[in-house]
Design a protein around this motif. Structure first.
Motif, PDB file in Angstrom:
ATOM      1  N   LEU A  12       0.833  -1.203   0.000  1.00  0.00           N
ATOM      2  CA  LEU A  12       0.000   0.000   0.000  1.00  0.00           C
ATOM      3  C   LEU A  12       0.868   1.255   0.000  1.00  0.00           C
ATOM      4  CD1 LEU A  12      -2.887  -0.996   2.442  1.00  0.00           C
ATOM      5  CD2 LEU A  12      -2.776  -1.149  -0.054  1.00  0.00           C
ATOM      6  N   LEU A  13       1.970   1.197   0.746  1.00  0.00           N
ATOM      7  CA  LEU A  13       2.878   2.340   0.801  1.00  0.00           C
ATOM      8  C   LEU A  13       3.457   2.616  -0.581  1.00  0.00           C
ATOM      9  CD1 LEU A  13       3.786   4.165   3.056  1.00  0.00           C
ATOM     10  CD2 LEU A  13       5.750   2.688   3.427  1.00  0.00           C
ATOM     11  N   LEU A  14       3.835   1.551  -1.260  1.00  0.00           N
ATOM     12  CA  LEU A  14       4.368   1.714  -2.613  1.00  0.00           C
ATOM     13  C   LEU A  14       3.336   2.415  -3.490  1.00  0.00           C
ATOM     14  CD1 LEU A  14       6.643   0.963  -4.655  1.00  0.00           C
ATOM     15  CD2 LEU A  14       5.313  -1.070  -5.180  1.00  0.00           C
ATOM     16  N   TYR A  15       2.073   1.998  -3.377  1.00  0.00           N
ATOM     17  CA  TYR A  15       1.045   2.581  -4.240  1.00  0.00           C
ATOM     18  C   TYR A  15       0.589   3.955  -3.780  1.00  0.00           C
ATOM     19  CZ  TYR A  15       0.788  -0.884  -7.742  1.00  0.00           C
ATOM     20  OH  TYR A  15       1.112  -1.647  -8.817  1.00  0.00           O
ATOM     21  N   PHE A  16       0.844   4.257  -2.533  1.00  0.00           N
ATOM     22  CA  PHE A  16       0.493   5.597  -2.042  1.00  0.00           C
ATOM     23  C   PHE A  16       1.272   6.667  -2.808  1.00  0.00           C
ATOM     24  CE2 PHE A  16       0.594   9.175   0.938  1.00  0.00           C
ATOM     25  CZ  PHE A  16      -0.766   9.294   1.182  1.00  0.00           C
ATOM     26  N   SER A  17       2.405   6.256  -3.397  1.00  0.00           N
ATOM     27  CA  SER A  17       3.213   7.215  -4.148  1.00  0.00           C
ATOM     28  C   SER A  17       2.408   7.900  -5.240  1.00  0.00           C
ATOM     29  CB  SER A  17       4.419   6.493  -4.755  1.00  0.00           C
ATOM     30  OG  SER A  17       3.980   5.476  -5.621  1.00  0.00           O
ATOM     31  N   TYR A  18       1.436   7.182  -5.818  1.00  0.00           N
ATOM     32  CA  TYR A  18       0.605   7.803  -6.867  1.00  0.00           C
ATOM     33  C   TYR A  18      -0.123   9.024  -6.330  1.00  0.00           C
ATOM     34  CZ  TYR A  18       1.049   4.416 -10.639  1.00  0.00           C
ATOM     35  OH  TYR A  18       1.518   3.660 -11.667  1.00  0.00           O
ATOM     36  N   LEU A  19      -0.555   8.943  -5.074  1.00  0.00           N
ATOM     37  CA  LEU A  19      -1.266  10.075  -4.475  1.00  0.00           C
ATOM     38  C   LEU A  19      -0.288  11.138  -3.997  1.00  0.00           C
ATOM     39  CD1 LEU A  19      -3.859   8.095  -2.323  1.00  0.00           C
ATOM     40  CD2 LEU A  19      -4.132   9.026  -4.624  1.00  0.00           C
ATOM     41  N   ALA A  20       0.934  10.718  -3.687  1.00  0.00           N
ATOM     42  CA  ALA A  20       1.870  11.655  -3.058  1.00  0.00           C
ATOM     43  C   ALA A  20       2.665  12.469  -4.062  1.00  0.00           C
ATOM     44  CB  ALA A  20       2.821  10.883  -2.136  1.00  0.00           C
ATOM     45  N   GLY A  21       2.419  12.272  -5.355  1.00  0.00           N
ATOM     46  CA  GLY A  21       3.112  13.112  -6.308  1.00  0.00           C
ATOM     47  C   GLY A  21       3.841  12.383  -7.416  1.00  0.00           C
ATOM     48  N   GLY A  22       3.631  11.088  -7.536  1.00  0.00           N
ATOM     49  CA  GLY A  22       4.249  10.379  -8.657  1.00  0.00           C
ATOM     50  C   GLY A  22       4.876   9.075  -8.208  1.00  0.00           C
ATOM     51  N   ALA A  23       4.653   8.036  -9.022  1.00  0.00           N
ATOM     52  CA  ALA A  23       5.184   6.714  -8.678  1.00  0.00           C
ATOM     53  C   ALA A  23       6.668   6.666  -9.014  1.00  0.00           C
ATOM     54  CB  ALA A  23       4.417   5.658  -9.465  1.00  0.00           C
ATOM     55  N   PRO A  24       7.381   5.680  -8.452  1.00  0.00           N
ATOM     56  CA  PRO A  24       8.788   5.504  -8.825  1.00  0.00           C
ATOM     57  C   PRO A  24       8.900   5.258 -10.327  1.00  0.00           C
ATOM     58  CG  PRO A  24       7.982   3.617  -7.562  1.00  0.00           C
ATOM     59  CD  PRO A  24       6.965   4.694  -7.455  1.00  0.00           C
ATOM     60  N   ASP A  25      10.006   5.701 -10.905  1.00  0.00           N
ATOM     61  CA  ASP A  25      10.102   5.657 -12.369  1.00  0.00           C
ATOM     62  C   ASP A  25      11.479   5.249 -12.848  1.00  0.00           C
ATOM     63  OD1 ASP A  25      11.427   7.822 -11.468  1.00  0.00           O
ATOM     64  OD2 ASP A  25      10.343   9.311 -12.646  1.00  0.00           O
ATOM     65  N   ALA A  26      12.254   4.536 -12.022  1.00  0.00           N
ATOM     66  CA  ALA A  26      13.611   4.184 -12.433  1.00  0.00           C
ATOM     67  C   ALA A  26      13.770   2.684 -12.670  1.00  0.00           C
ATOM     68  CB  ALA A  26      14.628   4.655 -11.397  1.00  0.00           C
ATOM     69  N   GLY A  27      12.655   1.993 -12.950  1.00  0.00           N
ATOM     70  CA  GLY A  27      12.731   0.555 -13.191  1.00  0.00           C
ATOM     71  C   GLY A  27      12.709  -0.221 -11.896  1.00  0.00           C
ATOM     72  N   TRP A  28      12.393  -1.529 -12.000  1.00  0.00           N
ATOM     73  CA  TRP A  28      12.237  -2.265 -10.739  1.00  0.00           C
ATOM     74  C   TRP A  28      13.563  -2.429 -10.040  1.00  0.00           C
ATOM     75  CZ3 TRP A  28      13.868  -7.135  -8.941  1.00  0.00           C
ATOM     76  CH2 TRP A  28      14.536  -7.937  -9.864  1.00  0.00           C
ATOM     77  N   PHE A  29      14.703  -2.382 -10.794  1.00  0.00           N
ATOM     78  CA  PHE A  29      15.981  -2.478 -10.086  1.00  0.00           C
ATOM     79  C   PHE A  29      16.614  -1.109  -9.850  1.00  0.00           C
ATOM     80  CE2 PHE A  29      16.775  -4.554 -14.341  1.00  0.00           C
ATOM     81  CZ  PHE A  29      17.281  -3.436 -14.981  1.00  0.00           C
ATOM     82  N   ASN A  30      15.955  -0.074 -10.270  1.00  0.00           N
ATOM     83  CA  ASN A  30      16.148   1.238  -9.668  1.00  0.00           C
ATOM     84  C   ASN A  30      17.610   1.679  -9.606  1.00  0.00           C
ATOM     85  OD1 ASN A  30      14.898   3.434  -8.379  1.00  0.00           O
ATOM     86  ND2 ASN A  30      15.455   2.638  -6.351  1.00  0.00           N
ATOM     87  N   TYR A  31      18.290   1.640 -10.776  1.00  0.00           N
ATOM     88  CA  TYR A  31      19.716   1.902 -10.795  1.00  0.00           C
ATOM     89  C   TYR A  31      20.088   3.321 -10.382  1.00  0.00           C
ATOM     90  CZ  TYR A  31      21.249  -2.387 -13.146  1.00  0.00           C
ATOM     91  OH  TYR A  31      21.575  -3.682 -13.457  1.00  0.00           O
ATOM     92  N   ALA A  32      21.211   3.410  -9.660  1.00  0.00           N
ATOM     93  CA  ALA A  32      21.860   4.702  -9.484  1.00  0.00           C
ATOM     94  C   ALA A  32      22.559   5.015 -10.799  1.00  0.00           C
ATOM     95  CB  ALA A  32      22.883   4.611  -8.359  1.00  0.00           C
ATOM     96  N   PRO A  33      22.667   6.259 -11.214  1.00  0.00           N
ATOM     97  CA  PRO A  33      22.225   7.468 -10.512  1.00  0.00           C
ATOM     98  C   PRO A  33      20.773   7.864 -10.789  1.00  0.00           C
ATOM     99  CG  PRO A  33      23.436   8.073 -12.489  1.00  0.00           C
ATOM    100  CD  PRO A  33      23.419   6.576 -12.444  1.00  0.00           C
ATOM    101  N   LEU A  34      20.033   7.049 -11.591  1.00  0.00           N
ATOM    102  CA  LEU A  34      18.648   7.453 -11.871  1.00  0.00           C
ATOM    103  C   LEU A  34      17.816   7.540 -10.608  1.00  0.00           C
ATOM    104  CD1 LEU A  34      17.670   5.521 -15.119  1.00  0.00           C
ATOM    105  CD2 LEU A  34      18.208   7.930 -14.828  1.00  0.00           C
TER     106      LEU A  34
END
Ligand SMILES: [Cu+2]
Lengths: 560, 275
Positions: free
Chosen positions: A133-155
């Motif tokens: 639920l916390l992960l999906y709350f991001s949609y309400l909080a201003g935008g979902a994560p957008d760097a892929g499921w493995f979320n590489y640095a520096p993105l």
């Protein structure tokens, strides 16, 4: 202590309500439950909920990609959708489904009445749910994560992704990760301490073995992810510089930490499924599992090898030929124990009287699809091929053959096998066959062509593509296949819902099965067992049903 | 070809091998062919790692070759020596072995530390460079201590896994965990060496321009390769140990952990619906 005694937890007095919420205490009984069966069911519903969400996300992505130069979605939304799709499917569909089956069936299969720590069991589930639920709350909080499921640095750094999405990614996965670790501890203690008298480790069902191995794997792998998530949160919230090379950090460190977790994670999602297949193949072939020791030992080998190969995800990061060569060699070897298992299952079927139930159909389809996924995986161990194909749709095809053709097929097989025990009713075999063909055809349409797209050089994670020869038609086929899978999943969910009330009554042992969970009623009463049948082999229930043809007498595994 | 002629027999080590053979002959009287085979291989690998051209290469040219010697001593010779011990020796030896096993058995983690600690200790850069320097400058005491401590470390490390006193052995599953944690520590060390700044181990930088150095691999690559040998193939050795333990465990004709099923009452099925 004395204060705790006054807290009244509503406990069901009648046999468990199966899949309905209309128990004597209604919904509150589910919310407050510490019963392993109810928690297992809630895990499974959680996974059903998120497969719908994650499925809708990817259908939107496939609509966008159906034709070249499409503007159905803008790039920002596209990035969020594929990121959320991957994260959801891995952490909140496959993992909870595995934990659901394990929480429900491990105690039943070892003749125990509950998990070792029932309240921690509930804690694990609620952590996972709130993580999602916390992960999906991001949609309400201003935008979902957008760097892929493995979320590489520096993105994943603030300067590249300034919406709070990645912060929610970190905290959501961290919470779910805590739940996962505590569940694993619970499984280990349960399996070591609560087995019924007579069930030595060598009489344990293979599914229980795989959950045991898996739990150790989780305990070893998740700290790396959790540490990385905390470090990333520090980077983003408190301006630390763990992954920021501009200030002395290392972007590559994220990849090391992530794949030190990520490669074992692939096995975390597949080992329990190997366990499910090791129950399904023997039951529907009416033969004992071929080479029990091999199946278990290769499971251990897979778990140990999982930690020696993660660098193969980083061949393209410039670690140098020396490093690449070593990990290419070790990665070629990891196919061996999995190959051993495939041959064990084939040998289990060989000469058996096979019943082609839907569970068995999925198990057989798995052998084909997972072998394709395994072989394309091995091809990545060859460094030049990896360089050519990395970040193309070939990778996407490969990982879906592993996660769907492997993990998901196994979980669906498990649903068809165990649904009668959980609900007391059968899933329709006829509708199940429709579902099977829709899903398998849809799956192959979607992903087989992506191998070709990848080989042609179509990069993954780019929101649209030019009208190059062949790309349009192949992408259209892939999107249509995706639609077919969507319809199939809706059919499955419809079946799960309606069969609770209208399915044929199952009885305690509809499949003429081998293991202890089938000796109790369907659904089992609150207290699973009053008495348990003697366990002297890996198929105690079959021994009990056929006293003149027992495994232990045949194998000479006797108890003096 | 000239390279292959670099056999150097350190008199102390030869003396040690001779003493070991006499001791082994006394313990086992060379009665069981399999055990003798283990012992023979242990001696062979020991000489390979301490006296052969392999050792010479490791001393003078390549860190990675040195690493192979090191792993041979620790993870091949050590376990082979333990496995060579007879399971039914003479009563005199049995009591000694039992006393030895008893003194070790209460603290298997100490033995774990012996094996792992030796490995880490000799790879601390300053210890490494100093000992290599000392060994190179002729027959110093270090050049015998170095392989002997590693052999001893390997022997102690393997003791709880393959001890001839069966009831002193770790449970095979505990053995898997024992090996796995050691493998992690070994990976960690290997990883540190692999990703350490090039030239962390000074010894081999000086060696890079030695005449007669074959293959011409740069010292930077060589250091990485050494770390990687410790990281990857070394782990496969531990894994082989795990598989060996599991194979033995599964092939042993076992009973259900000694429980008698007659004491288990039969089940009364609760049927709420017949199929
Ligand atoms: Cu991998």
């Amino acid at each position: 202590m004395s204060r705790l005694e006054h807290i009244r937890i509503p406990e069901p007095e009648k046999p468990l309500p199966g899949l309905t919420i209309s128990s004597d205490q209604g919904l509150i009984q589910w919310l407050s439950s510490v019963d392993h069966k109810q928690i297992g069911i809630m895990y499974l519903w959680l996974s059903v909920l998120f497969i719908l969400v994650g499925g809708i996300e990817i259908l939107l992505v496939r609509i966008q990609l159906a034709v070249p130069n499409n503007h159905f979605l803008n790039p920002e939304v596209f990035n969020q959708l594929f990121t959320m799709h991957g994260t959801t499917m891995i952490f909140f569909v496959l993992a909870p489904a595995i934990f659901g089956f394990a929480t429900y069936f491990v105690p039943l299969m070892i003749g125990a009445n509950d998990m070792a720590f029932p309240r921690m069991n509930a804690f694990s589930f609620w952590c996972t749910l709130f993580g999602g639920l916390l992960l999906y709350f991001s949609y309400l909080a201003g935008g979902a994560p957008d760097a892929g499921w493995f979320n590489y640095a520096p993105l994943n750094q603030f300067s590249y992704s300034s919406s709070p999405g990645i912060d929610y990614y970190c905290s959501g996965l961290l919470l779910a990760g805590i739940g996962t670790v505590s569940a694993s501890v619970n499984f280990i203690v349960t399996i070591f301490r609560l087995r019924v008298d007579g069930m030595g480790l060598k009489q344990m069902p293979v599914f229980v073995w795989m959950i045991l191995i898996n739990s150790f794997l989780i305990l070893a792998a998740f700290p790396s992810l959790n540490a990385a998530l905390v470090m990333l949160l520090l980077d983003r919230e408190l301006h630390a510089h763990f992954f920021n090379p501009g200030n002395g950090g290392s972007a590559l460190l994220w990849q090391h930490l992530f794949w030190l977790f990520g490669h074992p994670e692939v096995y975390i999602l597949i080992l329990p499924v190997f366990g499910i297949f090791s129950e399904v193949f023997p039951v529907f072939s009416r033969k004992p599992i071929f080479g029990y020791g091999f199946v278990v030992a290769s499971g251990v080998a897979i778990a140990l090898l999982a930690f020696g190969v993660w660098v193969h995800h980083m061949f393209a990061t410039g670690l140098g030929n020396t490093v690449n060569n070593f990990f290419a060699a070790s990665s070629l070897l990891i196919g061996v124990p999995t190959g051993v298992k495939i041959f064990n299952w084939l040998a289990t079927m060989y000469g058996g009287s096979i019943r082609f139930s839907v569970a068995m159909l999925f198990a057989i389809a798995f052998l084909v699809e997972f072998t394709i996924g395994g072989l394309t995986g091995i091809s990545f161990a060859i460094v030049p091929i990896d360089w050519q194909l990395t970040d193309t749709y070939y990778v996407v095809a490969h990982l879906h053959y592993v996660f769907i053709g492997g993990s998901l097929f196994g979980l669906i097989s498990g649903i068809f096998y165990w649904y009668p025990k959980i609900s007391g009713r059968m899933l329709s075999e006829k509708m199940g066959r429709w579902f099977f063909w829709l899903f398998v055809i849809g799956f192959n349409l979607t992903f087989l062509v992506q191998h070709a797209l990848g080989a042609m050089g179509m990069p993954r994670r780019v929101y649209t593509y030019p009208d190059l020869p062949g790309w349009g038609i192949l992408n259209m086929i892939s999107s249509l296949g995706g639609g077919l899978m969507g319809i199939a999943v809706c059919l499955l969910v419809y079946m799960l819902f309606t069969s609770r009330k209208t399915g044929q009554i199952a009885g305690s042992d509809p499949w003429d099965a081998n293991t202890l969970e089938w000796t109790t009623t369907s659904p089992p009463p609150l207290k699973n067992f009053n008495l348990v049948i003697p366990v002297r082999s890996t198929r105690p229930f079959r021994d009990w049903k056929r006293p003149d043809d027992t495994d232990w007498a045949r194998e000479g595994v006797n108890n003096e | 070809m000239a390279l292959l002629s670099h056999w150097h027999f350190d008199p102390l080590l030869i003396l040690f091998v001779a003493a070991l053979t006499v001791l082994y002959g006394f313990i086992s009287r060379f009665r069981r062919p399999t055990n003798n085979w283990y012992f023979g291989s242990a001696v062979f690998f020991f000489l390979l790692a301490t006296c052969s051209p392999l050792h010479f290469f490791g001393m003078h040219y390549y860190f990675s070759v040195y690493m192979v010697c090191h792993i041979t001593l620790l993870l091949l010779c050590g376990p082979l020596l333990v496995m060579a011990l007879p399971h039914k020796p003479s009563p005199f030896v049995t009591t000694r072995l039992k006393a030895f096993a008893a003194s070790l058995s209460s603290h298997p983690w100490l033995l774990w530390f012996a094996g792992v600690g030796i490995m880490w200790f000799w790879h601390i850069p300053i210890v490494f460079d100093d000992s290599m320097g000392a060994m190179q400058s002729g027959f110093s005491i270090i050049s015998s201590i170095h392989p002997l401590t590693m052999l001893a470390g390997g022997f102690l490390f393997s003791w709880p896994l393959f001890s001839p006193i069966e009831n002193r052995q770790l449970h095979p599953l505990a053995g898997v965990l024992y090996l796995f944690t050691a493998c992690i520590s070994c990976s960690l060390l290997g990883l540190l060496i692999t990703f350490a700044p090039a030239g962390t181990y000074h010894h081999y930088i000086g060696m890079a321009n030695m005449p007669g150095r074959p293959w011409n691999i740069s010292w930077q690559d060589d250091q990485q390769a050494a770390g990687l040998i410790m990281w990857v193939p070394c782990c496969f050795l531990y894994l082989t140990g795990c598989i060996y333990l599991l194979a033995h465990w599964f092939s042993a004709k076992s009973t259900n952990a000694g429980r008698r099923p007659e004491t288990i009452k039969p089940l009364i099925l609760h049927e709420n619906g017949k199929k």
